[in-house]
Design a protein around this motif. Sequence first.
Motif: not given
Length: 319
Positions: A127-131, A133-144, A148-155
Amino acid sequence: MTQCRICGSEGAHRSYVAREMMLGLRSEHRYFQCMDCECLQIEQIPDNLADYYPDHYYSYRAPGGSGNPLQKALTRMRDSYEITGKNLPGRIMHLLAPNAKLATLRPLQLSQDARILDVGCGAGILLHSLRETGFHNLLGIDPFNRDDIVYPNGLRIEKRDIFSEQGQWDLVMFHHSFEHLTDQQAHLQQAFKLLQPGGAALVRLPTVSSYVWQEYGVNWVQLDAPRHLYLHSLKSMERLAQQCGFLSERVVYDSNALQFWGSKQYEQDIPLRDPRSWTESPENSLFTAKQIRHFEQRAQELNALNQGDQAAFYLRKPA
């Protein structure tokens, strides 16, 4: 009598004993392969399954990256090529250092406005790579994940599971996370529910419909006991998709050299995280760089024959 959790078939399914070999714990776990749908599945899910996912487990590693602006630009061009098949400089970078995981998105012909949910994404490298390259409607989920993680690029990567999600998505992805899930039907049904009509699910996983499962058996590196609870066949994935309402559009094999060098190591009782492993210390491993290149070439040949040890399943929700 053992009952298959995928197709419900009961009978004297063939059984196997596999060892934990990624970490080198060597604990033994029983599996059986359904004689009907051919899905290989663990017989008893360990109560302490979480213990087999230590903090240094590979999916928890955060995206790397150079601070060099030129390197970042070249990486973005490469990743753009992987996703779209376009971008000549990116194609050159692909030839030097391909990103095979991103390339599995190309058949979906995604627009940069596509709403994409990545389930079991760990630290969210794809997802970070997608963000980037210009993709912006992204969400990752992982219960393990720990938090939560928030990256500087907004992901955003959120610590929760798919059953807590209420949004509507164009693509729901399981990149080598689906084989770790206990309730296969429930997770794929939830993905179906979250997709817009005409949306797609992309499920990438190891498959027993492969040369190396027949060749190496319980030493097959991607059996990965006990973390991999289900090793699907083409038949069992087709049945599961139908049960959940999906249309199966295509299957693309995307295996690599690991299937050979990893399995050969296990035959010699060398874990993946051993100092003698190719992934840890190539100079101390059983293999030369030339042998690894040969394994990679052989992997591509098997992919072309639909016999590689992992595949991407493209499932479509009817419009």
